[in-house]
Design an enzyme around this catalytic site. Structure first.
Site, PDB file in Angstrom:
ATOM      1  N   GLN A 201      -2.454  13.661   1.755  1.00 52.78           N
ATOM      2  CA  GLN A 201      -1.238  13.239   2.484  1.00 52.78           C
ATOM      3  C   GLN A 201      -0.006  14.012   2.015  1.00 52.78           C
ATOM      4  OE1 GLN A 201      -3.550  11.147   1.235  1.00 52.78           O
ATOM      5  NE2 GLN A 201      -3.622   9.194   2.311  1.00 52.78           N
ATOM      6  N   ASP A 242       2.185   0.284  -1.684  1.00 59.98           N
ATOM      7  CA  ASP A 242       1.450  -0.472  -0.661  1.00 59.98           C
ATOM      8  C   ASP A 242       1.485  -1.967  -0.919  1.00 59.98           C
ATOM      9  OD1 ASP A 242       0.192   2.373  -0.847  1.00 59.98           O
ATOM     10  OD2 ASP A 242      -0.196   1.592   1.162  1.00 59.98           O
TER      11      ASP A 242
END
Ligand code: MRU
Length: 364
Positions: A201, A242
């Protein structure tokens, strides 16, 4: 943010459907995809066409709207919730957004649910943009103080891991919002971008975003950050999250913990950009209580890239027969985090720090 001068969000409603940017095709192909059913929204999350904790939450909210448009009974509401909830386990924004949608919709008569679902999903998306903008403003103040405290050097080196930019949210990003604002304010930021194996990513998404905005950056192997910190080449780290516990333990993309350890050892500030929907107020021990997603071994054994003749191809890296493990997240204990940067300001990574900013969460 803008792509070739045109403003984009990562998700937007169109004529009873939802459009997204297909992040599995970046950086080589920019393509949008139209999601027309709840099931397609669930696939988009599970297969990571969209990813990043805040964007997962917003996509789930729109997924609920797609479900209600197809049938708005109590059974349909519960089924949509359960299907979307099963897509990815770690980012708590998914649970948060789905609970919000169910709480908003359940009291309404079924014929009114679809319209309210669309408007509530849009409110969740707009709130994410405002939250990230506020994180950017508070993070900018930290970066400015750091830069001025060091005598305004010609370069302020910031290391980031994974992608916590606008692609991971509805807009702005969390960890990258202060970087964009610092760049725009004339602070000479340069970003060390961890490639972030196995899905890359950082190399694919963070580098693409920063490049589009003109922010100077350098992609590094995941193993390089400790060395750079030992040699004084990193002024600060900033990452997303997260799920962060009520006590400040930070769950983020696998490898975050190792960067936090290196930062702690070398005295480099380690900041976490934290929108409040990412706080899990129900848990206190990140290591024991946060479910860590394990993804397909193929993400570890194979890698995709652009061939010299312009095709995107996937090739095998690992010998046939070797086992692969693919843990997607890890937990950084609060003691390694210099500060959490929320939409209400920065605080200590501790229960007291979080409650000072979110007093409404204090036990009665
Ligand atoms: O597996 P991903 O790509 O969804 O993981 C994303 C991250 O770990 C981000 O750092 C995190 O969601 C914060 S995004 C604002």
């Amino acid at each position: 943010m803008k792509i070739d001068g045109k403003p984009y969000r990562t998700i937007w409603p169109v004529d009873g459907a939802v459009e997204i940017i297909d992040q599995t095709r970046l950086p080589h192909v920019f393509a949008t995809v139209r999601l027309t059913t709840m099931e397609e929204a669930a696939t988009a999350i599970a297969d990571m066409w969209v990813r990043g904790a805040p964007l997962i939450g917003a996509t789930a909210a729109y997924g609920m709207a797609l479900a209600m448009a197809a049938g708005a009974s109590d059974a349909a509401l519960d089924a949509a919730h359960d299907r979307l909830y099963a897509t990815r386990p770690t980012a708590v924004n998914l649970r948060w957004a789905l609970a919000d949608m169910v709480e908003t919709l359940r009291p309404l008569p079924p014929p009114e649910r679809a319209a309210r679902a669309w408007s509530r999903a849009a409110e969740i998306a707009d709130a994410d943009v405002a939250t990230n903008h506020a994180i950017g403003v508070h993070g900018l103040a930290l970066f400015r103080a750091l830069w001025e405290g060091k005598g305004r050097p010609e370069r302020l080196d910031i290391l980031t891991h994974c992608n916590a930019g606008w692609l991971a949210t509805v807009d702005w990003g969390t960890a990258l919002a202060p970087i964009y604002m610092a760049h725009d304010a004339g602070i000479p930021v340069h970003v060390w971008v961890d490639e972030t194996r196995p899905r890359n990513q950082g190399a694919s998404l963070t580098a693409w975003e920063l490049g589009r905005h003109g922010v100077p950056h350098t992609v590094i192997a995941d193993n390089a950050g400790g060395h750079l910190m030992q040699h004084g080449l990193v002024d600060a780290c900033i990452v997303g999250t997260d799920r962060t516990t009520a006590t400040g333990d930070v769950c983020n993309k696998i490898g975050t913990y190792l960067k936090a350890l290196a930062a702690f050892d070398t005295g480099v500030p380690f900041y976490v950009a934290l929108p409040s929907p990412t706080i899990d107020w129900t848990i206190a021990d990140g290591l024991a209580e946060i479910p860590i997603e394990q993804r397909s071994a193929a993400e570890q054994s194979h890698v995709s890239g652009l061939t010299a003749d312009g095709r995107v191809e996937t090739v095998r890296l690992v010998p046939e027969g070797s086992a692969c493990a693919n843990y997607a997240f890890d937990v950084t204990p609060a003691r390694l985090v210099t500060a959490l940067v929320t939409e209400r300001g920065a605080c200590d990574a501790s229960r007291a720090g979080l409650l000072a900013l979110f007093p409404e969460r204090s036990p009665a």
